[in-house]
Design an enzyme around this catalytic site. Sequence first.
Site, PDB file in Angstrom:
ATOM      1  N   GLY A 171       0.729  -1.124  -0.130  1.00 16.95           N
ATOM      2  CA  GLY A 171       0.051   0.039   0.090  1.00 16.95           C
ATOM      3  C   GLY A 171       0.765   1.280   0.104  1.00 16.95           C
ATOM      4  O   GLY A 171       1.862   1.260  -0.463  1.00 16.95           O
ATOM      5  N   GLY A 172       0.195   2.485   0.543  1.00 21.88           N
ATOM      6  CA  GLY A 172       1.016   3.691   0.632  1.00 21.88           C
ATOM      7  C   GLY A 172       2.479   3.571   1.388  1.00 21.88           C
ATOM      8  O   GLY A 172       2.954   4.376   1.155  1.00 21.88           O
ATOM      9  N   GLY A 406      20.570  14.446 -30.562  1.00 23.25           N
ATOM     10  CA  GLY A 406      20.215  15.134 -29.407  1.00 23.25           C
ATOM     11  C   GLY A 406      20.917  13.955 -28.294  1.00 23.25           C
ATOM     12  O   GLY A 406      21.238  14.492 -26.974  1.00 23.25           O
ATOM     13  N   ALA A 407      20.740  12.839 -28.265  1.00 19.37           N
ATOM     14  CA  ALA A 407      21.560  11.772 -27.608  1.00 19.37           C
ATOM     15  C   ALA A 407      22.943  12.263 -27.100  1.00 19.37           C
ATOM     16  O   ALA A 407      23.435  12.102 -25.953  1.00 19.37           O
ATOM     17  CB  ALA A 407      21.334  10.482 -27.855  1.00 19.37           C
TER      18      ALA A 407
HETATM   19  C1  HXC Z   1      -2.118  -4.729  12.737  1.00 17.22           C
HETATM   20  C2  HXC Z   1      -1.452  -6.401  11.983  1.00 17.22           C
HETATM   21  C3  HXC Z   1      -1.195  -5.807  10.666  1.00 17.22           C
HETATM   22  C4  HXC Z   1      -1.527  -4.529  10.560  1.00 17.22           C
HETATM   23  C5  HXC Z   1      -0.289  -7.860  10.537  1.00 17.22           C
HETATM   24  N1  HXC Z   1      -0.699  -7.668  11.607  1.00 17.22           N
HETATM   25  N2  HXC Z   1      -0.498  -6.566   9.765  1.00 17.22           N
HETATM   26  N3  HXC Z   1      -1.725  -5.890  12.863  1.00 17.22           N
HETATM   27  N4  HXC Z   1      -2.163  -3.984  11.434  1.00 17.22           N
HETATM   28  N5  HXC Z   1      -1.573  -3.947   9.294  1.00 17.22           N
HETATM   29  C6  HXC Z   1      -0.606  -8.706  12.719  1.00 17.22           C
HETATM   30  C7  HXC Z   1      -1.486  -9.834  12.409  1.00 17.22           C
HETATM   31  O1  HXC Z   1      -2.803  -9.715  12.903  1.00 17.22           O
HETATM   32  C8  HXC Z   1      -0.888 -10.880  13.334  1.00 17.22           C
HETATM   33  O2  HXC Z   1      -1.138 -10.564  14.684  1.00 17.22           O
HETATM   34  C9  HXC Z   1       0.803 -10.538  12.849  1.00 17.22           C
HETATM   35  O3  HXC Z   1       0.725  -9.372  12.745  1.00 17.22           O
HETATM   36  C10 HXC Z   1       1.243 -11.360  12.127  1.00 17.22           C
HETATM   37  O4  HXC Z   1       0.386 -11.309  10.840  1.00 17.22           O
HETATM   38  P1  HXC Z   1       0.244 -12.719   9.960  1.00 17.22           P
HETATM   39  O5  HXC Z   1      -0.718 -12.136   9.126  1.00 17.22           O
HETATM   40  O6  HXC Z   1       0.258 -13.972  10.943  1.00 17.22           O
HETATM   41  O7  HXC Z   1       1.598 -13.145   9.284  1.00 17.22           O
HETATM   42  P2  HXC Z   1       1.728 -13.328   7.849  1.00 17.22           P
HETATM   43  O8  HXC Z   1       0.983 -14.664   7.527  1.00 17.22           O
HETATM   44  O9  HXC Z   1       3.295 -13.733   7.568  1.00 17.22           O
HETATM   45  O10 HXC Z   1       1.262 -12.220   6.632  1.00 17.22           O
HETATM   46  C11 HXC Z   1       1.852 -11.028   6.810  1.00 17.22           C
HETATM   47  C12 HXC Z   1       0.861  -9.988   5.847  1.00 17.22           C
HETATM   48  C13 HXC Z   1      -0.387  -9.918   6.563  1.00 17.22           C
HETATM   49  C14 HXC Z   1       0.949 -10.623   4.339  1.00 17.22           C
HETATM   50  C15 HXC Z   1       1.673  -8.762   6.044  1.00 17.22           C
HETATM   51  O11 HXC Z   1      -0.424 -10.097   7.921  1.00 17.22           O
HETATM   52  C16 HXC Z   1      -1.395  -9.077   6.046  1.00 17.22           C
HETATM   53  O12 HXC Z   1      -2.027  -9.350   4.822  1.00 17.22           O
HETATM   54  N6  HXC Z   1      -1.569  -7.888   6.965  1.00 17.22           N
HETATM   55  C17 HXC Z   1      -2.381  -7.143   6.273  1.00 17.22           C
HETATM   56  C18 HXC Z   1      -1.400  -5.923   5.391  1.00 17.22           C
HETATM   57  C19 HXC Z   1      -2.345  -4.829   4.937  1.00 17.22           C
HETATM   58  O13 HXC Z   1      -3.370  -4.931   4.164  1.00 17.22           O
HETATM   59  N7  HXC Z   1      -1.976  -3.626   5.564  1.00 17.22           N
HETATM   60  C20 HXC Z   1      -2.581  -2.399   5.159  1.00 17.22           C
HETATM   61  C21 HXC Z   1      -1.906  -1.974   3.726  1.00 17.22           C
HETATM   62  S1  HXC Z   1      -2.551  -0.350   3.424  1.00 17.22           S
HETATM   63  P3  HXC Z   1      -1.583 -12.242  15.632  1.00 17.22           P
HETATM   64  O14 HXC Z   1      -1.842 -11.288  16.824  1.00 17.22           O
HETATM   65  O15 HXC Z   1      -2.620 -12.704  14.924  1.00 17.22           O
HETATM   66  O16 HXC Z   1      -0.252 -12.697  15.949  1.00 17.22           O
HETATM   67  C22 HXC Z   1      -1.327   0.488   4.298  1.00 17.22           C
HETATM   68  C23 HXC Z   1      -1.799   2.173   4.134  1.00 17.22           C
HETATM   69  C24 HXC Z   1      -0.544   2.981   4.158  1.00 17.22           C
HETATM   70  O17 HXC Z   1      -0.526   0.258   4.960  1.00 17.22           O
HETATM   71  C25 HXC Z   1      -0.788   4.356   3.742  1.00 17.22           C
HETATM   72  C26 HXC Z   1       0.304   5.198   3.840  1.00 17.22           C
HETATM   73  C27 HXC Z   1      -0.095   6.693   3.312  1.00 17.22           C
END
Ligand code: HXC
Length: 516
Positions: A171-172, A406-407
Amino acid sequence: MEIEKKVTQLKKIREEASAGGGPKYIEAQHAKGKLTAKERLDILFDAGTFEEIDPFVTHRCTDFGMAERKFLGDSVVTGYGWINNRPAFASSQDFTVFGGSLSEVASQKICKVMDLAAQNGVPFVAILDSGGARIQEGADSLAGYGEIFTRNTLYSGSIPQISVIVGPTAGGAVYSPAITDFVFMVKGLGQSYITGPEVVKAVTGEEVSLEELGGAIVNATKSGNCHFVYETERQCFKQVRKLLSFLPQNHKEKPPTVDTNDDSNRVNEEFLDIVPVNSIQPYDMKKVITNTVDDNDFMEVQEKFARNFIVGFAHLSGQSVGILAQQPMYMAGVLDIDASDKAARFVRFCDCFNIPIVTFVDVPGYMPGTDQEFRGIIRHGAKLLFAYAEATVPKISIIIRKAYGGAYIAMSSKSLRGDINYAWPTAEIAVMGPEGAINVIYRNEIKKSKQPEETKQMLIQEYRNKFANPYVAAARGYIDDVIDPRETRTKITKALQILRSKDSCNPPKKHGNIPL
Ligand code: HXC
């Protein structure tokens, strides 16, 4: 006695703080073939020099049962240490705590060390391994990213900033690395994408795996987001240390010089045979580069992206230089959109950090065709002209073979304020290649001729005699000298020495408006 108890208590709390998310999560991290946040910092910095900051910080979120789930230090380890005996700050996201997700306080910790790095004029390294914005914290987490992006931007060109992606970056969140100067990734561990495979499928119907969408290889070969790819984390951090060894600590310093036993007057006999007699035959420009620089040690940047253009760092007589060159082995070294972007950004990096630029030229022109025109070769090609023209660092160029149109002008030419411009006797400097030129200026004569093919070949030869050499340009001072290829290393080294005291600046302004 009271103080001893307190010190014992401090030791206990510190041990708790260094445990991240606890043994279960550390085990899971290792099982994925990944190092922990602290192990990474220990490899990045000189042994035993890392000092942690903010190990006791905890998040302040109370929603979703978070009040009961707090970890000392939260989801990032931050601090400073020494790399090759020079100080640097770093942050390392801790996947064992809420998947390394960015909380408000994690952002504050990162911003604190970024500010300290900028105020002290030392590099900043960010190690990324994170599930993105801390979902439970909503807008606080998003604002945290904004704070980091702002600092990445404000400190760009002030201190070197390096990102190392060794886990998910989605994401971001991808935009922090994208703003930094160099992105390192490890194969099979680092992933970087805007939307994951499920969203891609829902929106476009396309089916793609995570690795094919945002793995290290695609980011290094197709998108160009990643500058360096390695097989293991250990290799990767070693190369981060190597890259920093070419760079100054900040924009006010010159890059460090290193000791070398490589004779600056070393002659390269093999350069006499490197350029083929037939000017459309390719040769490997990397041989010219590696044989010229100290100890044949060339650290190529974006090696797998836009392979028609080579950029990277090396030393010449111990002095750091940024090297740019066409690669005739790929697409005849033509300048296209990706090559222009790659080269322009590299020139600007070198200029930010006082690194002299050495350019080897063999360019047949810009890439023709609707694909390039429609996607903006004019806009992208303009970046390279802009970057070379505005750069005030010493600029040395050597035309090896083709320098057309130009290059040619774009490639560090005299009219873009090139300081020392050399050419090998094999150089061909003209508006365009002989064939194209004859078809334009003698179209009617060739048509009218009773023997059009013979006439054409005669005219081509005439044109070649006139322009396919460096002497016409040298007669006008566009080329400072035509050099014996064998003396290339000596000539560049001497030019670098004389240009060490170059002092040039651009007209006052807020900032230029490079065509983006
Ligand atoms: C809170 C999170 C988290 C998140 C993971 N965890 N991502 N907690 N916020 N964004 C937690 C899980 O709940 C889990 O907690 C622990 O971290 C490990 O995650 P798993 O899923 O068990 O690990 P894994 O199977 O290796 O998968 C990793 C992952 C997946 C692919 C990153 O966790 C995932 O898809 N997370 C969400 C990603 C996402 O959509 N993020 C938002 C992106 S948008 P527990 O307690 O169960 O152990 C964004 C916007 C930014 O970030 C904008 C900037 C301007």
